[in-house]
Design a protein around this motif. Sequence first.
Motif, short mmCIF file in Angstrom:
data_model
loop_
_atom_site.label_atom_id
_atom_site.label_comp_id
_atom_site.label_asym_id
_atom_site.label_seq_id
_atom_site.Cartn_x
_atom_site.Cartn_y
_atom_site.Cartn_z
N VAL A 29 0.81 -1.22 0.00
CA VAL A 29 0.00 0.00 0.00
C VAL A 29 0.85 1.27 0.00
CG1 VAL A 29 -1.55 1.40 1.42
CG2 VAL A 29 -2.07 -1.02 1.00
N HIS A 30 1.78 1.37 0.92
CA HIS A 30 2.51 2.63 1.09
C HIS A 30 3.45 2.91 -0.07
CE1 HIS A 30 1.04 3.59 5.18
NE2 HIS A 30 0.80 2.28 5.17
N PHE A 31 3.98 1.86 -0.67
CA PHE A 31 4.80 2.04 -1.87
C PHE A 31 3.94 2.44 -3.06
CE2 PHE A 31 6.77 0.57 -5.78
CZ PHE A 31 8.07 1.00 -5.65
N ILE A 98 11.35 -2.47 -10.43
CA ILE A 98 10.66 -3.61 -9.84
C ILE A 98 10.74 -3.47 -8.33
CG2 ILE A 98 12.73 -5.08 -9.92
CD1 ILE A 98 10.84 -7.47 -10.44
N TYR A 99 9.66 -3.84 -7.65
CA TYR A 99 9.58 -3.71 -6.18
C TYR A 99 9.03 -5.01 -5.61
CZ TYR A 99 7.66 -2.15 -1.64
OH TYR A 99 7.34 -2.01 -0.30
N TYR A 100 9.83 -5.66 -4.77
CA TYR A 100 9.44 -6.91 -4.13
C TYR A 100 8.80 -6.60 -2.77
CZ TYR A 100 12.49 -9.58 -7.35
OH TYR A 100 13.09 -10.15 -8.45
N THR A 101 7.49 -6.85 -2.65
CA THR A 101 6.84 -6.74 -1.36
C THR A 101 7.20 -7.94 -0.49
OG1 THR A 101 4.86 -7.93 -2.09
CG2 THR A 101 4.88 -5.53 -2.39
N VAL A 217 11.08 3.22 1.20
CA VAL A 217 11.61 2.67 -0.04
C VAL A 217 11.06 3.47 -1.23
CG1 VAL A 217 11.66 0.66 -1.58
CG2 VAL A 217 11.95 0.35 0.89
N ALA A 218 9.77 3.76 -1.19
CA ALA A 218 9.16 4.54 -2.28
C ALA A 218 9.84 5.89 -2.45
CB ALA A 218 7.67 4.73 -2.00
#
Length: 229
Positions: A29-31, A98-101, A217-218
């Motif tokens: 969510v926050h990203f 790319i973003y790994y949750t 991170v975002a």
Amino acid sequence: MKKILVVTTNVSKYPNLERATGLWLGEAVHFVDAMQKEGHQIDYVSPKGGYTPIDPHSLQADQMTELDWKYYEDQTFMDKLGTTLAAAEVNAENYDAIYYTGGHGVMWDYPENESLQKIASTIYQNGGIVSAVCHGSAGLVNIKDASGQPLIANKKVSGFTNTEEAALGLENTVPFLTEDALVSKGANYVKGDDWAAYAVADNRIVTGQNPASGGSVAAEVLAVLNTAN
């Protein structure tokens, strides 16, 4: 506008424990919220595609913020989590990052997924960003650079700490400890205080320590994207 690929798990239960797991909702969510506010496009991918289970522990009242509730009640967002792309069908050339949750489930389906590794490696070699948060950093351990070496070697990287895992009593349940795995690949592991938001960027690799770190991170990813522009 940039295109960003958000990775989620397909694992809904600990293989060795009678306990549910899945995506830690706030880490997505926050990203995602920060990226969408800047006008960037988000696609969702998982190792097998399809449904993303949500870790029920991430939905407890003491874990949910007002923003988390907003997204949890957003049918469009939840539908996207329920219909993710399969890693094998993604064209990495289409993405800038790319973003790994995280969530504990990722430890069983991220690290050995060669399709995810190839996507991330291609994005990075094309000048894009590879990012992760919490247990999602486990998805970085087997990614190779153009020379065949671990992508995270000699780079500052964060992820869920050994002490945070021990505090949950799951250090003997997970297949490996995220911190140890990152170090084993030659990463310069860095961290802040346990449970506090912490993120680090090093040469287009951006990682966060724990569930509180998705927004951090975002912010780092956006800073790198803005610098590239």
